[in-house]
Write an enzyme that holds these catalytic residues in place. Structure first.
Site: not given
Ligand code: IVH
Length: 668
Positions: A87-88, A319, A430, A120
């Site tokens: 995740s990020l 965000k 209507c 995102k």
């Molecule tokens: S990169 C190692 N790029 O955000 C990095 N994630 O919070 C992996 N997401 O599970 C994710 N747009 O579902 C990446 N341009 C983007 C994204 C993205 C949406 C989502 C994704 C991930 C979540 C992480």
């Protein structure tokens, strides 16, 4: 037929069609630059389906026709991610972004860092595995180490290729990306759910998740899901990647859609500008995003940065602020939609949400107003997601003071016709039908459609033009259009105007059942219209029939009977029907009349000896046939009289069956 007997020509044609369709998918979904009209694409797909139906042995699992093949699952299997799905980390303000950039500068010992800047997407992360160009499996993120096997559902997403295209195809490629639903797809889905009183989805993300986690891929196939890749997992191939944007560019070449908003940017400042720019355009994007993502672009630098717990140190999600705000309901009014649906709308004290000022929010229907207990004067949370119409999320009960309850109006605010709610339906409507200005465009489009009055050359666009120009407000006015009026429309040539007037004239002869169907009475489809025509034989008898009488007809239930009755009681409708009756004619419905020619298309050519062509046309149509002016593969019979024209030759050429006048009479 065995494989050996399949002519080489057929196999070649199949290969050519599959390749062409895949190429068009690439143009459409990856390059966003379709180079053929939808109708031509549909034709190619249809042709492939036809050949594959004739030669089922030639069907392969990855043919573009095989997106929905699997039978429903009883449960999802599990797939282990060989490369974990991480995740990020998040940033919520510029300071946190500065801290992120500083960490990177320090660790990489440089002031100059190239970032990949991306949106995102707010959907679901998936991993899709291709082996030697062929889509093999797909999985959800799950806990990051293993997810659910959703291969059968991923295959139904049109923009995800079943086969990779292009050069240097890797032996193994796992793409990582987001499945999401566009605002439009979300609206359409919720509208459908609302119509059948099904569960409404709270937002596009939930709708995408709900659609992807269906055991029956047929349901997923009906949902409009999209996909953008944002990276790769496991990979075995010849190309040595050096940067993240190079990977994304290569994925595109292999036919995988990638967000068009991705940019390569230098240093923090340009990243902050990107965040601002996307933030401003957020509301006009076709899909929901909840922020932007920055990734160190150089793969060696990424390696040097490494990971912290389950997120990479080389990436961050910046965000956006929430898109909910508080405001006050000044009034609750109603809006009349194209189908007559009456929607309560909250008029709000203007409030700035997600970048724009909001003054109205939809309340969907009376049930929603009651469920959320929204009253005039209440303080409420407003939510605005992208282009989606803002909605009232909930009432802040603690702040409630002097409030007034909303009441559904008894008559339509647009046309004064009565407003009714049908059993089992959430929506009030209507009953003005044809006469309600809010509904007339839809009513006209239905009226001219193929199974109704079948007016060739008068499409949806022209209807909109005609209504906007004030030339046609209700269907009866179609018949007083002059050629000059039609020709005065933008992009309308003399010839098209002539054709349109001719088509309108041709539609003046029809059948009673088609006429009834074309009125667009709710719940009155073709079959019901036919039953009505068969049973009553005369329009006047239908117009004056009581609900009890209508209910006596075998396939007319209480709801349809009620609708038919109300429709013909409405003074506006009576007026329009009177005018239509002066313009449109149909033959007497005969006793014992059957509809044996249902679904057949006839073309008449040459001079008939026992009757005129118009009469023959009417007789055929009275039995349910469609009579067309041109021969195609879809024509069932070409009836030919004396001195037949080129239509006869074309029939022979296409292998369409021909009938003499005598044979037609026997058929009748
Ligand atoms: S990169 C190692 N790029 O955000 C990095 N994630 O919070 C992996 N997401 O599970 C994710 N747009 O579902 C990446 N341009 C983007 C994204 C993205 C949406 C989502 C994704 C991930 C979540 C992480």
């Amino acid at each position: 037929m065995t494989l050996q007997q399949v002519p080489e020509k057929v196999q070649k044609q199949i290969n050519m069609l599959r390749e062409t369709i895949n190429q068009h998918n690439y143009q459409y979904y990856v390059l966003d630059d379709p180079n053929i009209p939808d109708s031509e694409y549909d034709r190619l797909l249809r042709e492939l389906i036809d050949i594959e139906t004739e030669f089922p042995k030639l069907v392969i699992p990855n043919s573009p026709t095989q997106r929905v093949g699997a039978t429903p699952l009883s449960e999802f299997g599990e797939i282990k991610h060989t490369v974990p799905m991480l995740s990020l980390s998040n940033a919520f303000n510029d300071e946190e972004m500065q801290a992120f950039n500083k960490r990177i500068n320090e660790r990489l010992e440089t002031d100059v860092v190239m970032y990949s800047a991306e949106t995102k997407l707010d959907g679901l992360a998936v991993s899709i595995r291709y082996e030697n160009a062929v889509l093999k499996t797909a999985a959800t993120r799950g806990d990051g180490y293993s997810g659910e096997n959703i291969t059968h559902n991923i295959r139904t997403i049109q923009s995800i290729p079943l086969n990779l295209i292009g050069d240097n195809i890797p032996e193994l490629l796992e793409i990582r990306g987001e499945v999401f639903m566009t605002h439009k797809g979300f609206e359409e889905l919720n509208n459908k759910q609302r119509e059948k009183d099904g569960k409404l989805f709270a937002n596009p993300r939930n709708a995408a998740a709900g659609s992807l986690r269906q055991l029956d891929p047929k349901i997923t196939a009906q949902r409009s899901l999209s996909f953008f890749a944002y990276g790769i997992g496991d990979y075995k191939g010849d190309i040595e990647f050096t940067s993240h944007t190079q990977i994304l560019e290569q994925l595109k070449q292999w036919g995988i859609p990638v967000s068009p908003e991705t940019k390569e940017l230098k240093n923090l400042n340009s990243c902050l500008n990107y965040y601002k720019d996307i933030g401003e355009r957020r509301a006009s994007l076709a899909y929901e995003i909840d922020g932007v993502v920055f990734k160190v672009n150089d793969l060696l630098q990424q390696q040097a940065m490494g990971f912290v717990s389950r997120a990479p140190r080389w990436a961050i999600a910046y965000k956006f602020p929430p898109i909910e705000e508080i405001t006050r309901v000044l009034d609750i009014e109603v809006q009349v939609g194209r189908t007559g649906a009456i929607t309560p709308v909250a008029r709000l004290e203007p409030v700035f949400v997600g970048g724009v000022t909001i003054t109205n929010a939809t309340l969907h229907n009376l049930d929603e107003v009651l469920r959320k207990d929204v009253r005039i004067g209440d303080w409420v949370y407003i939510r605005r997601a992208g282009d989606v119409i803002p909605e009232v999320v909930s009432v802040i009960k603690e702040k409630r003071g002097d409030v007034t309850e909303f009441k559904m109006p008894e008559v339509c605010p647009v046309c004064n016709s009565t407003v009714e709610r049908q059993e089992g339906e959430a929506t009030y409507r209507c009953m003005g039908g044809l006469s309600c200005a809010a509904q007339n465009i839809q009513a006209i489009i239905h009226f001219i459609s193929r199974k109704a009055m079948d007016i060739d050359g008068l499409g949806e666009k022209i209807v909109v033009q005609l209504t906007e120009a004030g030339l046609v407000n209700t269907v009866d006015e179609l018949y007083s259009l002059t050629k000059e009026q039609v020709a005065s429309l933008e992009r309308m040539g003399e010839k098209s105007a002539d054709n349109l007037i001719e088509a309108l004239d041709k539609s003046r002869e029809t059948t009673l059942d088609r006429f009834i169907y074309s009125l667009g009475i709710r719940e009155v489809g073709e079959a019901t219209a036919r039953s009505l025509a068969q049973h009553f034989k005369e329009l006047e008898l239908i117009e004056t029939a009581s609900i009890e009488k209508l209910e006596q007809i075998s396939d007319i239930g209480p709801v349809a009977a009620h609708n038919i009755h109300s429709f013909f009681q409405e003074p506006h409708n009576i007026k329009i029907i009177e005018i239509l009756k002066k313009n449109i004619h149909w033959p007497v419905v005969e006793e014992n009349e059957s509809t044996t020619l249902d679904g057949m298309t006839f073309v008449i050519t040459g001079t008939l000896s026992t009757m005129g062509r118009t009469e023959a046309r009417q007789k055929l149509m009275a039995l349910g046939a469609k009579v067309s002016g041109s021969v195609s593969k879809k024509t069932t019979y070409v009836v030919y009289g004396d001195s037949p024209g080129s239509k006869y030759e074309k029939a022979v050429q296409l292998g369409v069956k021909t009938l003499t006048e005598q044979e037609m009479l026997e058929l009748l």
